[in-house]
Enzyme design. Structure first.
Site, PDB file in Angstrom:
ATOM      1  N   HIS A 265       0.858  -1.187   0.000  1.00 36.11           N
ATOM      2  CA  HIS A 265       0.000   0.000   0.000  1.00 36.11           C
ATOM      3  C   HIS A 265       0.892   1.234   0.000  1.00 36.11           C
ATOM      4  O   HIS A 265       1.596   1.502   0.983  1.00 36.11           O
ATOM      5  CB  HIS A 265      -0.905  -0.002   1.237  1.00 36.11           C
ATOM      6  CG  HIS A 265      -1.948   1.067   1.233  1.00 36.11           C
ATOM      7  ND1 HIS A 265      -3.305   0.792   1.118  1.00 36.11           N
ATOM      8  CD2 HIS A 265      -1.855   2.414   1.334  1.00 36.11           C
ATOM      9  CE1 HIS A 265      -3.985   1.916   1.159  1.00 36.11           C
ATOM     10  NE2 HIS A 265      -3.124   2.923   1.289  1.00 36.11           N
TER      11      HIS A 265
ATOM     12  N   HIS B 137       1.522   5.433  -2.074  1.00 41.28           N
ATOM     13  CA  HIS B 137       1.037   6.495  -2.953  1.00 41.28           C
ATOM     14  C   HIS B 137       2.234   7.117  -3.676  1.00 41.28           C
ATOM     15  O   HIS B 137       2.852   8.058  -3.181  1.00 41.28           O
ATOM     16  CB  HIS B 137       0.289   7.552  -2.144  1.00 41.28           C
ATOM     17  CG  HIS B 137      -0.980   7.053  -1.535  1.00 41.28           C
ATOM     18  ND1 HIS B 137      -2.210   7.208  -2.138  1.00 41.28           N
ATOM     19  CD2 HIS B 137      -1.200   6.359  -0.381  1.00 41.28           C
ATOM     20  CE1 HIS B 137      -3.145   6.644  -1.379  1.00 41.28           C
ATOM     21  NE2 HIS B 137      -2.544   6.123  -0.305  1.00 41.28           N
TER      22      HIS B 137
ATOM     23  N   GLU C 258     -10.700   3.993   7.261  1.00 46.00           N
ATOM     24  CA  GLU C 258      -9.508   4.716   7.722  1.00 46.00           C
ATOM     25  C   GLU C 258      -9.955   5.911   8.556  1.00 46.00           C
ATOM     26  O   GLU C 258      -9.951   7.055   8.112  1.00 46.00           O
ATOM     27  CB  GLU C 258      -8.635   5.173   6.551  1.00 46.00           C
ATOM     28  CG  GLU C 258      -7.305   5.757   7.017  1.00 46.00           C
ATOM     29  CD  GLU C 258      -6.491   6.362   5.888  1.00 46.00           C
ATOM     30  OE1 GLU C 258      -5.368   6.825   6.187  1.00 46.00           O
ATOM     31  OE2 GLU C 258      -6.948   6.396   4.736  1.00 46.00           O
TER      32      GLU C 258
ATOM     33  N   GLN D 226      -9.792   9.236  -4.625  1.00 50.45           N
ATOM     34  CA  GLN D 226      -9.485   9.931  -3.374  1.00 50.45           C
ATOM     35  C   GLN D 226     -10.680  10.706  -2.837  1.00 50.45           C
ATOM     36  O   GLN D 226     -10.943  10.724  -1.633  1.00 50.45           O
ATOM     37  CB  GLN D 226      -8.306  10.880  -3.585  1.00 50.45           C
ATOM     38  CG  GLN D 226      -7.982  11.789  -2.420  1.00 50.45           C
ATOM     39  CD  GLN D 226      -7.363  11.074  -1.239  1.00 50.45           C
ATOM     40  OE1 GLN D 226      -6.184  10.781  -1.225  1.00 50.45           O
ATOM     41  NE2 GLN D 226      -8.176  10.770  -0.229  1.00 50.45           N
TER      42      GLN D 226
ATOM     43  N   ASP E 126       2.805   3.281   2.711  1.00 49.03           N
ATOM     44  CA  ASP E 126       1.785   4.307   2.526  1.00 49.03           C
ATOM     45  C   ASP E 126       2.333   5.608   1.935  1.00 49.03           C
ATOM     46  O   ASP E 126       1.904   6.025   0.861  1.00 49.03           O
ATOM     47  CB  ASP E 126       1.049   4.578   3.840  1.00 49.03           C
ATOM     48  CG  ASP E 126      -0.315   5.228   3.634  1.00 49.03           C
ATOM     49  OD1 ASP E 126      -0.791   5.271   2.485  1.00 49.03           O
ATOM     50  OD2 ASP E 126      -0.907   5.696   4.627  1.00 49.03           O
TER      51      ASP E 126
ATOM     52  N   HIS F 266      -9.244   1.630   0.295  1.00 52.07           N
ATOM     53  CA  HIS F 266      -9.037   2.269   1.587  1.00 52.07           C
ATOM     54  C   HIS F 266     -10.339   2.019   2.360  1.00 52.07           C
ATOM     55  O   HIS F 266     -11.411   2.489   1.947  1.00 52.07           O
ATOM     56  CB  HIS F 266      -8.834   3.776   1.438  1.00 52.07           C
ATOM     57  CG  HIS F 266      -7.494   4.178   0.933  1.00 52.07           C
ATOM     58  ND1 HIS F 266      -6.970   3.733  -0.253  1.00 52.07           N
ATOM     59  CD2 HIS F 266      -6.566   5.036   1.460  1.00 52.07           C
ATOM     60  CE1 HIS F 266      -5.766   4.281  -0.441  1.00 52.07           C
ATOM     61  NE2 HIS F 266      -5.501   5.070   0.596  1.00 52.07           N
TER      62      HIS F 266
END
Length: 410
Positions: A52, A54, A205, A144, A301, A202
């Site tokens: 995971h 970005h 979270e 997102q 992450d 996701h």
């Protein structure tokens, strides 16, 4: 063909590892070859997974004053409009090289596809292609801003799958209503089945104990028979769920074959921000999930972005934080914890021929550690990173990129 001499395997055996082409061809006493690496009785293990991450936001170096997830999202919305495609490529390639230098050869990256020009997706597609000789990269189409928060976001998700994304993303807890959260999960599975993609969301979270989309994800996985093809990232709300609820729901998560991916470095930074003292740690309880037979692997992450100001791409740092937060300090717990960034990741990615066995692809890390405990204690980079039978990184400093050795600076 070359040989690694005096390699200590995870089971304690000291062996030679013979490599020919891209394969391991000998394990035990192997013939001399022109190229030799002496492991000096140190640990030799399979490479790491980062399940995971970005890549599109890496090294954007924004200041998040509140330290909250939500301020990070607002900052990112501004950055993504201003950053150029070439900047994203440059930053992401730096991150990939750091991960490779520290022994990670599989990276799953979420890419924000609610940036409507798709420059972020184009950039990470370029990075995936340029990095193909040093790492395997998967792209999750990550909405997102949510799938149903703005008109047309659902079609952006579909379009991303038609433009190079490997997995269907979702973020149900960021939808405006609970009903839209449920709807977003169903829609993700519709796309996954239509395009034959994995689902990588996701999920929950948040510190909110009422955020319980993991149960919906499990039910939809079972209903759609998408067993072993679904990943739930973060699930930090699990830390705030009561024990009776976790006891009830985790067997269904295991039955569905869902992999849960805590991101301990970032989870512990972002969660509990609205607490006084004591503060919640905000990481999904790993030991409890493993006890329930849930597959658990870890993610880094972020690196130096609106959500996290640190990071060097070392998955051992991630593991180090995880075992502290979940108090995995028994000897057996420490030794088996290496699975969280190795074999459990391979299961989630569905990598075949993973591990140091004759006939498997020759992907190995030659470390300076005597055992797993020393590996975690010191968090040293590997002496050598070997991918498909070829040394591609050395000493955490040098990476062979496009046929040339580069010194890495992060």
């Amino acid at each position: 063909m070359f040989t690694i001499r005096n390699a200590k395997l995870l089971d304690g055996r000291i062996v030679d590892v013979g490599i020919e082409g891209e394969k391991i061809v000998c394990l035990g006493e192997c013939e001399d070859n022109d190229e030799l690496i002496d492991a000096e009785n140190k640990l030799v293990i399979p490479p790491y997974f980062n399940m995971h991450f970005h890549l599109d936001s890496a090294f954007t170096k924004a200041v998040n004053k509140s330290g909250t997830l939500w301020e990070g999202i607002r900052i990112w919305q501004d950055i993504r409009n201003k950053i150029s495609e070439d900047e994203v490529v440059r930053n992401a390639l730096t991150a990939v090289k750091l991960f490779v230098a520290y022994g990670t050869l599989w990276i799953r990256s979420h890419v924000d596809i609610t940036e409507r020009s798709f420059k972020l997706l184009r950039a990470i597609n370029r990075v995936k292609d340029e990095s193909r000789d040093i790492a395997d990269i998967q792209i999750t189409a990550f909405p997102q801003d949510g799938i149903f928060t703005e008109k047309g976001n659902d079609e952006l998700l579909r379009k991303a799958l038609e433009n190079g994304a490997d997995n269907v993303g979702l973020i149900p807890h960021n939808e405006i209503t609970r009903e839209d959260g449920f709807k977003s999960i169903k829609y993700a599975f519709e796309l996954a089945k239509e395009y034959n993609k994995d689902v990588d969301g996701h999920i929950d979270e948040t510190d909110d104990p009422n955020s319980r989309y993991l149960e919906v994800l499990a039910k939809e996985t079972i209903n759609n028979e998408w067993y072993g093809r679904v990943t739930a990232g973060h699930v930090t709300a699990m830390h705030s769920w009561d024990s009776a609820y976790r006891f009830r729901i985790l067997p269904y998560v295991a039955r569905a074959g869902i992999t849960v991916v805590p991101n301990p470095l970032i989870n512990v930074v972002l969660q509990g921000r609205f607490d006084g003292y004591p503060k919640r740690r905000g990481m999904a309880p790993i030991k409890e999930m493993l006890y329930a037979n849930v597959n658990v692997t870890l993610g880094h992450d972020c690196i130096m972005d609106p959500w996290y100001p640190l990071g060097i791409g070392n998955m051992l740092q991630v593991l180090f934080m995880a075992i502290h937060l979940d108090q995995m300090m028994g000897i057996n717990e420490l030794v088996s914890s290496i699975n969280l960034i190795t074999f459990n990741g391979a299961k989630a990615w569905r990598v075949k021929n993973y591990g140091i066995e004759v006939g498997n692809e020759a992907n190995l890390l030659v470390t300076d550690a005597d055992d797993v405990i020393d590996l975690i204690r010191f968090m040293w980079p590997p002496r050598f990173v070997i991918r498909k039978g070829k040394v591609i990184a050395k000493e955490g400093k040098y990476v062979l990129f496009k046929g040339k050795w580069e010194r890495i600076k992060g």
